[in-house]
Design a protein around this motif. Structure first.
Motif, PDB file in Angstrom:
ATOM      1  N   UNK A 103       0.830  -1.204   0.000  1.00 54.13           N
ATOM      2  CA  UNK A 103       0.000   0.000   0.000  1.00 54.13           C
ATOM      3  C   UNK A 103       0.867   1.257   0.000  1.00 54.13           C
ATOM      4  N   UNK A 104       0.300   2.329  -0.567  1.00 56.29           N
ATOM      5  CA  UNK A 104       1.000   3.610  -0.573  1.00 56.29           C
ATOM      6  C   UNK A 104       0.975   4.194   0.831  1.00 56.29           C
ATOM      7  N   UNK A 105       2.127   4.556   1.329  1.00 56.74           N
ATOM      8  CA  UNK A 105       2.242   5.177   2.640  1.00 56.74           C
ATOM      9  C   UNK A 105       3.086   6.427   2.491  1.00 56.74           C
ATOM     10  N   UNK A 106       2.775   7.378   3.319  1.00 57.27           N
ATOM     11  CA  UNK A 106       3.650   8.534   3.386  1.00 57.27           C
ATOM     12  C   UNK A 106       4.093   8.663   4.840  1.00 57.27           C
ATOM     13  N   UNK A 107       5.153   9.385   5.044  1.00 53.48           N
ATOM     14  CA  UNK A 107       5.670   9.596   6.395  1.00 53.48           C
ATOM     15  C   UNK A 107       5.590  11.085   6.691  1.00 53.48           C
ATOM     16  N   UNK A 108       5.062  11.411   7.855  1.00 51.77           N
ATOM     17  CA  UNK A 108       4.995  12.803   8.302  1.00 51.77           C
ATOM     18  C   UNK A 108       5.717  12.917   9.635  1.00 51.77           C
ATOM     19  N   UNK A 109       6.350  14.070   9.819  1.00 49.57           N
ATOM     20  CA  UNK A 109       7.072  14.341  11.060  1.00 49.57           C
ATOM     21  C   UNK A 109       6.404  15.525  11.746  1.00 49.57           C
ATOM     22  N   UNK A 163       6.166   5.533  14.131  1.00 44.05           N
ATOM     23  CA  UNK A 163       7.526   5.074  13.828  1.00 44.05           C
ATOM     24  C   UNK A 163       8.482   5.473  14.939  1.00 44.05           C
ATOM     25  N   UNK A 164       8.330   6.699  15.453  1.00 44.76           N
ATOM     26  CA  UNK A 164       9.145   7.171  16.570  1.00 44.76           C
ATOM     27  C   UNK A 164       8.446   8.351  17.229  1.00 44.76           C
ATOM     28  N   UNK A 165       8.825   8.649  18.473  1.00 47.75           N
ATOM     29  CA  UNK A 165       8.224   9.753  19.207  1.00 47.75           C
ATOM     30  C   UNK A 165       7.068   9.286  20.075  1.00 47.75           C
ATOM     31  N   UNK A 205       6.302  14.875  21.530  1.00 47.95           N
ATOM     32  CA  UNK A 205       7.761  14.971  21.404  1.00 47.95           C
ATOM     33  C   UNK A 205       8.090  15.565  20.047  1.00 47.95           C
ATOM     34  N   UNK A 206       9.172  16.334  19.985  1.00 43.72           N
ATOM     35  CA  UNK A 206       9.665  16.787  18.686  1.00 43.72           C
ATOM     36  C   UNK A 206      10.087  15.570  17.868  1.00 43.72           C
ATOM     37  N   UNK A 207       9.980  15.710  16.565  1.00 48.10           N
ATOM     38  CA  UNK A 207      10.373  14.660  15.623  1.00 48.10           C
ATOM     39  C   UNK A 207       9.567  13.376  15.779  1.00 48.10           C
ATOM     40  N   UNK A 208       8.295  13.510  16.146  1.00 40.08           N
ATOM     41  CA  UNK A 208       7.406  12.346  16.164  1.00 40.08           C
ATOM     42  C   UNK A 208       7.107  11.981  14.713  1.00 40.08           C
ATOM     43  N   UNK A 209       7.466  10.768  14.346  1.00 44.03           N
ATOM     44  CA  UNK A 209       7.372  10.321  12.956  1.00 44.03           C
ATOM     45  C   UNK A 209       6.251   9.295  12.823  1.00 44.03           C
TER      46      UNK A 209
END
Length: 96
Positions: A6-12, A33-35, A79-83
């Protein structure tokens, strides 16, 4: 059956960024993914926290994709940089 992913995008997101608001229409689900992300009922300022997501792979926002209902809580990065991976409705339904 195809083996297409599936198409996924990542946002921070930065600390205090609102990912989505309670009662808004939902067109995507999110996979941590993180945060860290907190879920709040009753708004961002004086709402009651109902959960915190901090383990990679935890997900939220899927119910709006399943039943079309509005968001049941507000999601806020704490948190900053929550991905987050963002999976849209079409990709989600294709997976299931």
């Amino acid at each position: 059956m195809g083996t297409e992913r599936p198409e996924k995008s990542v946002r921070v997101y930065r600390k205090s960024d609102v990912i989505f608001e309670e009662n808004s229409a939902g067109d995507a689900m999110y996979i941590l993914r993180s945060g860290k992300v907190k879920l709040v009922l009753g708004g961002t300022r004086q709402g009651a926290e109902v959960g915190t997501l901090e383990q990679p792979g935890e997900f939220f926002g899927e119910m709006s994709l399943i039943d079309g209902s509005p968001r049941s809580a507000t999601a806020i990065a704490i948190e900053d940089n929550t991905e987050l991976e963002v999976l849209d409705r079409e990709s989600f339904l294709g997976m299931i």
